[in-house]
Scaffold this motif. Structure first.
Motif, PDB file in Angstrom:
ATOM      1  N   ALA A   1       0.857  -1.191   0.000  1.00  0.00           N
ATOM      2  CA  ALA A   1       0.000   0.000   0.000  1.00  0.00           C
ATOM      3  C   ALA A   1       0.890   1.237   0.000  1.00  0.00           C
ATOM      4  N   GLY A   2       0.564   2.187  -0.861  1.00  0.00           N
ATOM      5  CA  GLY A   2       1.376   3.400  -0.941  1.00  0.00           C
ATOM      6  C   GLY A   2       2.434   3.328  -2.022  1.00  0.00           C
ATOM      7  N   ASN A   3       2.674   2.116  -2.563  1.00  0.00           N
ATOM      8  CA  ASN A   3       3.619   1.981  -3.666  1.00  0.00           C
ATOM      9  C   ASN A   3       2.878   1.997  -4.992  1.00  0.00           C
ATOM     10  N   MET A   4       3.627   2.267  -6.054  1.00  0.00           N
ATOM     11  CA  MET A   4       3.008   2.298  -7.369  1.00  0.00           C
ATOM     12  C   MET A   4       2.951   0.886  -7.956  1.00  0.00           C
ATOM     13  N   ILE A   5       1.823   0.568  -8.599  1.00  0.00           N
ATOM     14  CA  ILE A   5       1.778  -0.630  -9.428  1.00  0.00           C
ATOM     15  C   ILE A   5       1.576  -0.116 -10.834  1.00  0.00           C
ATOM     16  N   ARG A   6       2.634  -0.090 -11.600  1.00  0.00           N
ATOM     17  CA  ARG A   6       2.677   0.620 -12.880  1.00  0.00           C
ATOM     18  C   ARG A   6       2.220   2.066 -12.625  1.00  0.00           C
ATOM     19  N   ALA A   7       1.145   2.521 -13.274  1.00  0.00           N
ATOM     20  CA  ALA A   7       0.807   3.939 -13.131  1.00  0.00           C
ATOM     21  C   ALA A   7      -0.142   4.217 -11.974  1.00  0.00           C
ATOM     22  N   ASN A   8      -0.529   3.154 -11.238  1.00  0.00           N
ATOM     23  CA  ASN A   8      -1.517   3.357 -10.186  1.00  0.00           C
ATOM     24  C   ASN A   8      -0.908   3.276  -8.797  1.00  0.00           C
ATOM     25  N   LEU A   9      -1.421   4.115  -7.917  1.00  0.00           N
ATOM     26  CA  LEU A   9      -0.994   4.089  -6.532  1.00  0.00           C
ATOM     27  C   LEU A   9      -1.870   3.071  -5.800  1.00  0.00           C
ATOM     28  N   LEU A  10      -1.224   2.112  -5.145  1.00  0.00           N
ATOM     29  CA  LEU A  10      -1.984   1.101  -4.423  1.00  0.00           C
ATOM     30  C   LEU A  10      -2.490   1.661  -3.106  1.00  0.00           C
ATOM     31  N   SER A  11      -3.777   1.466  -2.847  1.00  0.00           N
ATOM     32  CA  SER A  11      -4.328   1.893  -1.562  1.00  0.00           C
ATOM     33  C   SER A  11      -4.354   0.691  -0.635  1.00  0.00           C
ATOM     34  N   GLN A  12      -4.870   0.912   0.559  1.00  0.00           N
ATOM     35  CA  GLN A  12      -4.988  -0.207   1.487  1.00  0.00           C
ATOM     36  C   GLN A  12      -6.207  -1.080   1.165  1.00  0.00           C
ATOM     37  N   GLY A  13      -6.960  -0.684   0.164  1.00  0.00           N
ATOM     38  CA  GLY A  13      -8.100  -1.500  -0.246  1.00  0.00           C
ATOM     39  C   GLY A  13      -9.216  -1.519   0.773  1.00  0.00           C
ATOM     40  N   MET A  14      -9.585  -0.339   1.260  1.00  0.00           N
ATOM     41  CA  MET A  14     -10.654  -0.263   2.260  1.00  0.00           C
ATOM     42  C   MET A  14     -12.020  -0.261   1.582  1.00  0.00           C
ATOM     43  N   ALA A  15     -13.022  -0.761   2.314  1.00  0.00           N
ATOM     44  CA  ALA A  15     -14.329  -0.994   1.687  1.00  0.00           C
ATOM     45  C   ALA A  15     -15.337   0.110   1.999  1.00  0.00           C
ATOM     46  N   ASN A  16     -14.895   1.192   2.662  1.00  0.00           N
ATOM     47  CA  ASN A  16     -15.876   2.150   3.188  1.00  0.00           C
ATOM     48  C   ASN A  16     -16.551   3.036   2.155  1.00  0.00           C
ATOM     49  N   GLY A  17     -16.049   3.069   0.908  1.00  0.00           N
ATOM     50  CA  GLY A  17     -16.643   3.986  -0.069  1.00  0.00           C
ATOM     51  C   GLY A  17     -17.563   3.345  -1.085  1.00  0.00           C
ATOM     52  N   PHE A  18     -17.778   2.045  -0.964  1.00  0.00           N
ATOM     53  CA  PHE A  18     -18.553   1.347  -1.993  1.00  0.00           C
ATOM     54  C   PHE A  18     -20.047   1.493  -1.778  1.00  0.00           C
ATOM     55  N   PRO A  19     -20.874   1.440  -2.835  1.00  0.00           N
ATOM     56  CA  PRO A  19     -20.496   1.444  -4.243  1.00  0.00           C
ATOM     57  C   PRO A  19     -19.741   2.733  -4.600  1.00  0.00           C
ATOM     58  N   THR A  20     -18.627   2.581  -5.262  1.00  0.00           N
ATOM     59  CA  THR A  20     -17.757   3.693  -5.583  1.00  0.00           C
ATOM     60  C   THR A  20     -17.944   4.105  -7.032  1.00  0.00           C
ATOM     61  N   TYR A  21     -18.030   5.423  -7.261  1.00  0.00           N
ATOM     62  CA  TYR A  21     -18.036   5.908  -8.637  1.00  0.00           C
ATOM     63  C   TYR A  21     -16.603   5.873  -9.116  1.00  0.00           C
ATOM     64  N   ARG A  22     -16.330   4.990 -10.064  1.00  0.00           N
ATOM     65  CA  ARG A  22     -14.967   4.890 -10.574  1.00  0.00           C
ATOM     66  C   ARG A  22     -14.887   5.593 -11.909  1.00  0.00           C
ATOM     67  N   LEU A  23     -13.935   6.516 -12.040  1.00  0.00           N
ATOM     68  CA  LEU A  23     -13.823   7.289 -13.274  1.00  0.00           C
ATOM     69  C   LEU A  23     -13.570   6.360 -14.456  1.00  0.00           C
ATOM     70  N   LYS A  24     -12.832   5.278 -14.206  1.00  0.00           N
ATOM     71  CA  LYS A  24     -12.564   4.316 -15.270  1.00  0.00           C
ATOM     72  C   LYS A  24     -13.852   3.644 -15.751  1.00  0.00           C
ATOM     73  N   TRP A  25     -14.730   3.337 -14.796  1.00  0.00           N
ATOM     74  CA  TRP A  25     -15.978   2.658 -15.135  1.00  0.00           C
ATOM     75  C   TRP A  25     -17.022   3.649 -15.641  1.00  0.00           C
TER      76      TRP A  25
END
Lengths: 272, 110
Positions: A196-220
């Motif tokens: 968490a906090g490191n880049m995976i290619r162009a994306n910053l990895l988060s801690q993967g928390m579930a508190n914002g779902f359903p999430t509006y994802r700009l990609k989607w």
């Protein structure tokens, strides 16, 4: 605290500060509780600005539609959600109102003998009480209703209880989270705990928390459920994803939501 | 879904003469660019976007925009305006099939 202040000012005085530390405790206010940080703190400034603007946040289109559905009579019983639950935004004891309800989910269902999440509870209500057709997972109706119900708890801390009958399911979810899978042989934790906090290619990895779902994802370009995110992650490590609403994913949701205990519900959150 | 598109407007209910204020708009729309292919059939998905946005105040056009395929789904548009008299702000979106979606808001000047 005094100690930290002293160190910080000392370093600053020496002129050695090139970069601020990745995270200063308390920097993110409610979006940070102890060691856990909401995905909000990993999002770009522009993305956070969209989420913070209650008007500009496109997730509210779904909240609005959910509000319409709330009072729509559907099914053979001639009921709407409102017929039983009343005003969704009201806080009442017992069954009425939806404020704070989403903070407790997933919960253990005595009748089904396993944990269920909000989507499943909505469909339980539709089938058993309204005698209507269940919503399809990831349909506009389901996403709108889930978003609307979760939005009623906006800002309230996640508070999932894992004691009692739900405990073994929590353990199964935890097991899933730490188990390597797929051709890339990666567990959820390899990215969201170890990196968490490191880049995976162009994306910053988060801690993967579930508190914002359903999430509006700009990609989607629309909101998506937590299970859609699970499926995406599973595909990315080249594992065969499970079905939306499957026991595996609900157990994982129990673990993951409990992991974000204390973070505010951000639905509809905006992420990249 | 009942309606194809659903619009939201945010503008102050009452404003002062000559004072600029911001109008924010958001409309739900898939904004299909016409450049994607159906993954199963390989057929091109036809373009279906909102191509015109017009804002008028008391029937006089005050702002308009031509939109192209690069505009995201659920487009957000904000602009500033000045009102010298009370009236109705009317916003209209037009899609590729010529269907229009309108939303209006009364603004009081005083």
């Amino acid at each position: 605290m005094l100690h930290r202040l002293f160190i910080l000012s000392g370093v600053a005085a020496l002129g050695l500060v090139a970069m601020p530390p990745a995270s200063v405790a308390g920097e993110w206010g409610a979006y940070e509780v102890g060691d856990i940080r909401s995905g909000y703190t990993y999002a770009a400034e522009e993305t956070r600005a969209i989420q913070d603007d209650e008007f500009g946040n496109p997730g509210f289109i779904w909240v609005d539609y959910g509000e319409e559905l709330w009072s729509d009579v559907d099914g053979a019983a001639g009921k709407s959600c409102e017929s039983c639950h009343g005003d969704a935004s009201a806080m009442k004891d017992g069954v009425s109102g939806m404020k704070g309800v989403a903070t407790k989910y997933p919960v253990f269902s005595e009748s089904m003998g396993k944990p269920i999440n909000i989507e499943q509870q909505i469909n339980n209500c539709r089938v058993n009480n309204m005698e209507a057709d269940p919503y399809k997972w990831e349909s506009k109706e389901m996403l709108s209703m889930t978003t609307y119900v979760k939005y009623q708890s906006h800002g309230m801390p996640v508070n999932v209880d894992i004691s009692g009958a739900i405990a073994p399911f929590y353990e199964k979810g935890k097991n899933f989270y730490y188990k390597r899978r797929g051709q890339l042989d990666m567990a959820c934790s390899n990215c969201h705990v170890d990196n968490a906090g490191n880049m995976i290619r162009a994306n910053l990895l988060s801690q993967g928390m579930a508190n914002g779902f359903p999430t509006y994802r700009l990609k989607w370009q629309k909101p998506g459920s937590l299970h859609r995110r699970f499926r995406g992650c599973n595909k990315q490590v080249r594992a065969k994803p499970y079905a939306n609403g499957s026991d595996e994913y609900v157990n994982l949701e129990v673990f993951l939501t409990h992991r974000s205990n204390g973070l505010p519900i951000e639905t509809p959150a905006v992420r990249n | 879904m009942a309606k194809k598109a659903k619009a939201r407007i945010k503008a102050p209910k009452s404003v002062t003469v000559g004072e600029p204020f911001e109008v924010k708009t958001l409309i739900s729309h898939k904004m299909e660019s016409g450049q994607r292919k159906d993954k199963k059939t390989g057929e091109k998905i036809p373009r279906m976007i909102l191509n015109k946005f017009v804002a008028s105040y008391n029937d006089a056009q005050i702002f308009s925009a031509d939109w192209h395929p690069a505009v995201s789904a659920n487009p957000y548009m904000a602009f500033h305006m000045i009102a010298n008299e009370s009236g109705t702000l009317e916003l209209t979106w037009t899609d590729d099939e010529g269907e229009t979606f309108a939303k209006s808001k009364d603004i009081k000047v005083g």
